[in-house]
Design an enzyme around this catalytic site. Structure first.
Site, PDB file in Angstrom:
ATOM      1  N   LYS A  47       0.789  -1.218  -0.109  1.00  0.00           N
ATOM      2  CA  LYS A  47       0.058  -0.228  -0.101  1.00  0.00           C
ATOM      3  C   LYS A  47       0.643   0.772   0.120  1.00  0.00           C
ATOM      4  O   LYS A  47      -0.110   2.614  -0.013  1.00  0.00           O
ATOM      5  CB  LYS A  47      -1.445   0.121   1.280  1.00  0.00           C
ATOM      6  CG  LYS A  47      -1.903  -1.289   1.127  1.00  0.00           C
ATOM      7  CD  LYS A  47      -2.218  -1.870   0.195  1.00  0.00           C
ATOM      8  CE  LYS A  47      -3.431  -1.108  -0.465  1.00  0.00           C
ATOM      9  NZ  LYS A  47      -3.651  -1.270  -2.104  1.00  0.00           N
ATOM     10  N   HIS A  57       6.917  -7.423  -2.568  1.00  0.00           N
ATOM     11  CA  HIS A  57       7.059  -6.607  -0.704  1.00  0.00           C
ATOM     12  C   HIS A  57       7.509  -7.547  -0.205  1.00  0.00           C
ATOM     13  O   HIS A  57       7.802  -7.506   1.846  1.00  0.00           O
ATOM     14  CB  HIS A  57       5.290  -6.968  -0.723  1.00  0.00           C
ATOM     15  CG  HIS A  57       4.055  -6.266  -1.058  1.00  0.00           C
ATOM     16  ND1 HIS A  57       4.818  -4.820  -1.699  1.00  0.00           N
ATOM     17  CD2 HIS A  57       3.555  -5.756  -1.775  1.00  0.00           C
ATOM     18  CE1 HIS A  57       3.303  -4.582  -2.483  1.00  0.00           C
ATOM     19  NE2 HIS A  57       2.436  -5.661  -2.377  1.00  0.00           N
ATOM     20  N   SER A 105      -5.077   2.352   4.277  1.00  0.00           N
ATOM     21  CA  SER A 105      -4.958   2.476   2.338  1.00  0.00           C
ATOM     22  C   SER A 105      -5.314   0.575   3.299  1.00  0.00           C
ATOM     23  O   SER A 105      -5.771  -0.205   2.408  1.00  0.00           O
ATOM     24  CB  SER A 105      -3.334   2.417   2.466  1.00  0.00           C
ATOM     25  OG  SER A 105      -3.982   2.221   0.653  1.00  0.00           O
TER      26      SER A 105
HETATM   27  P1  A3P Z   1      -5.480   4.566  -0.569  1.00  0.00           P
HETATM   28  O1  A3P Z   1      -6.134   2.735  -0.571  1.00  0.00           O
HETATM   29  O2  A3P Z   1      -4.184   5.091  -0.113  1.00  0.00           O
HETATM   30  O3  A3P Z   1      -5.969   5.321  -2.270  1.00  0.00           O
HETATM   31  P2  A3P Z   1      -0.299  -0.344  -4.062  1.00  0.00           P
HETATM   32  O4  A3P Z   1      -0.134   0.205  -4.746  1.00  0.00           O
HETATM   33  O5  A3P Z   1       1.088  -0.011  -2.717  1.00  0.00           O
HETATM   34  O6  A3P Z   1      -0.599  -0.846  -3.166  1.00  0.00           O
HETATM   35  O7  A3P Z   1      -1.002   1.496  -3.131  1.00  0.00           O
HETATM   36  C1  A3P Z   1      -2.404   1.457  -3.608  1.00  0.00           C
HETATM   37  C2  A3P Z   1      -2.407   2.564  -2.995  1.00  0.00           C
HETATM   38  O8  A3P Z   1      -1.642   3.874  -3.535  1.00  0.00           O
HETATM   39  C3  A3P Z   1      -3.763   3.231  -2.260  1.00  0.00           C
HETATM   40  O9  A3P Z   1      -4.294   4.562  -1.997  1.00  0.00           O
HETATM   41  C4  A3P Z   1      -4.131   4.408  -4.114  1.00  0.00           C
HETATM   42  O10 A3P Z   1      -4.738   4.714  -4.277  1.00  0.00           O
HETATM   43  C5  A3P Z   1      -2.258   4.742  -4.365  1.00  0.00           C
HETATM   44  N1  A3P Z   1      -2.207   5.472  -5.593  1.00  0.00           N
HETATM   45  C6  A3P Z   1      -2.055   4.119  -7.220  1.00  0.00           C
HETATM   46  N2  A3P Z   1      -2.177   4.898  -7.445  1.00  0.00           N
HETATM   47  C7  A3P Z   1      -2.085   6.441  -7.708  1.00  0.00           C
HETATM   48  C8  A3P Z   1      -1.513   8.250  -8.179  1.00  0.00           C
HETATM   49  N3  A3P Z   1      -1.644   8.080  -9.386  1.00  0.00           N
HETATM   50  N4  A3P Z   1      -1.739   8.520  -7.171  1.00  0.00           N
HETATM   51  C9  A3P Z   1      -1.892   8.639  -5.998  1.00  0.00           C
HETATM   52  N5  A3P Z   1      -1.755   7.931  -5.402  1.00  0.00           N
HETATM   53  C10 A3P Z   1      -2.191   6.639  -6.292  1.00  0.00           C
END
Ligand code: A3P
Length: 293
Positions: A45, A107, A137
């Site tokens: 996340k 991860h 998240s």
């Molecule tokens: P939130 O749940 O706070 O919205 P991962 O890819 O490591 O699983 O992380 C997911 C998190 O990154 C989510 O956070 C997602 O919305 C956010 N995320 C993914 N793409 C993004 C972007 N282009 N800009 C900002 N946040 C992004």
């Protein structure tokens, strides 16, 4: 249709893990990295998908337009330790990747990374996100992802997060372990989700200089506009809407994409308890996170 039960965490060499990330352990540990491979490492996340897509576009954005609309990000950037029945394993997908460089996501905490990545001196991009937003998240991701353990209610989830009882273990150990590695392994670029939110263009520049890339101003601008939260939320190759275990009606994968959403979740008491515990676990004065920008 019967819903399969949620999996349980178990202790794996001192780290909480799920079978789907340890089933293929021998192949993961024996994975043959190549010198030009790029590993994208994160605690869950922290912005894995975001940085994966930035790197994919920087390297391959100008190529084959069909690829841009039809090849999903999780196929372009295999998840090294992933192993579930009836899916190709992450190591198989990585072995078969046709691209140069290969972009590979993990991860794993630093001590579990296959030795060949270090031996080959591969470049590694680590992304970290502040613990409070990461926990929020992760909580919502647990709610929408039936392949993860039941998250319980928010306060139960937060307690488990603080105790390191989440898949891939403790956030605190993860970010500190990778930070320490950076001190001795110079091919590691340690970046922060908050910095990406603050100025994505600046962070793309930082990535380019680490990777030795020099995109034209137009190319760079095209990458920047393609990786905004709204663009990636609309884009079916990056929004994970095709993955069956994810229920976006419970909470979308591209949920909010903000710094500071934790304020909508933490009670005053939870925040005080969290801060106290954080001080005990985060003793390195050089590793600083921003909880708001
Ligand atoms: P939130 O749940 O706070 O919205 P991962 O890819 O490591 O699983 O992380 C997911 C998190 O990154 C989510 O956070 C997602 O919305 C956010 N995320 C993914 N793409 C993004 C972007 N282009 N800009 C900002 N946040 C992004």
């Amino acid at each position: 249709m019967e819903v399969p039960p949620r999996p349980e965490l178990f202790d794996f060499h001192g780290v909480c893990m799920l079978k789907q990330f340890t089933n293929n352990w021998e192949n993961v540990q024996n994975f043959k990295a190549r010198p030009d491979d790029i590993l994208i490492a994160t605690y869950p996340k922290a912005g894995t998908t975001w940085v994966s897509y930035i790197l994919d576009l920087l390297y391959f954005g100008h190529m084959d337009p069909d690829r841009q609309t039809s090849v999903h990000l999780h196929e372009r950037v295999p998840f090294l330790e992933f192993c579930k029945p009836s899916f190709p394993t992450g190591t198989d997908l990585a072995d078969k990747l046709p691209t140069i460089p290969r972009l590979i996501k993990t991860h794993l905490p630093v001590q579990f990374v296959p030795i060949s990545f270090w031996e080959q001196r591969c470049r590694i991009v680590y992304v970290a996100r502040n613990a409070k937003d990461d926990a929020v998240s992760f909580f919502h991701f647990g709610r929408m992802n039936s392949a993860l353990p039941e998250p319980g209610d928010w306060s139960t989830f937060l307690q488990g997060f603080m105790e390191g009882k989440r898949v891939f273990g403790s956030w605190y150990d993860h970010v500190n372990g990778w930070w320490e590695k950076k001190q001795t392994y110079s091919n590691l670029h340690y970046m922060f989700y908050e910095d990406l939110i603050e100025d994505c263009g600046r962070e793309i520049d930082g990535l380019c200089s680490f990777l030795g890339l020099s995109p034209s101003p137009e190319e760079k601008e095209r990458v920047r506009t393609s990786v905004t939260f709204d663009s990636m939320k609309q884009n079916k190759v990056t929004n994970y809407t095709t993955i069956k275990t994810l229920n976006h009606t419970v909470s979308p994968f591209m949920r909010k994409g903000k710094v500071g959403d934790w304020k909508n979740h933490f009670t005053v008491a939870q925040n005080e308890q969290f801060d106290e515990d954080y001080k005990q676990k985060m003793k390195n004065p050089d590793l600083k996170f921003r909880f708001e920008i």
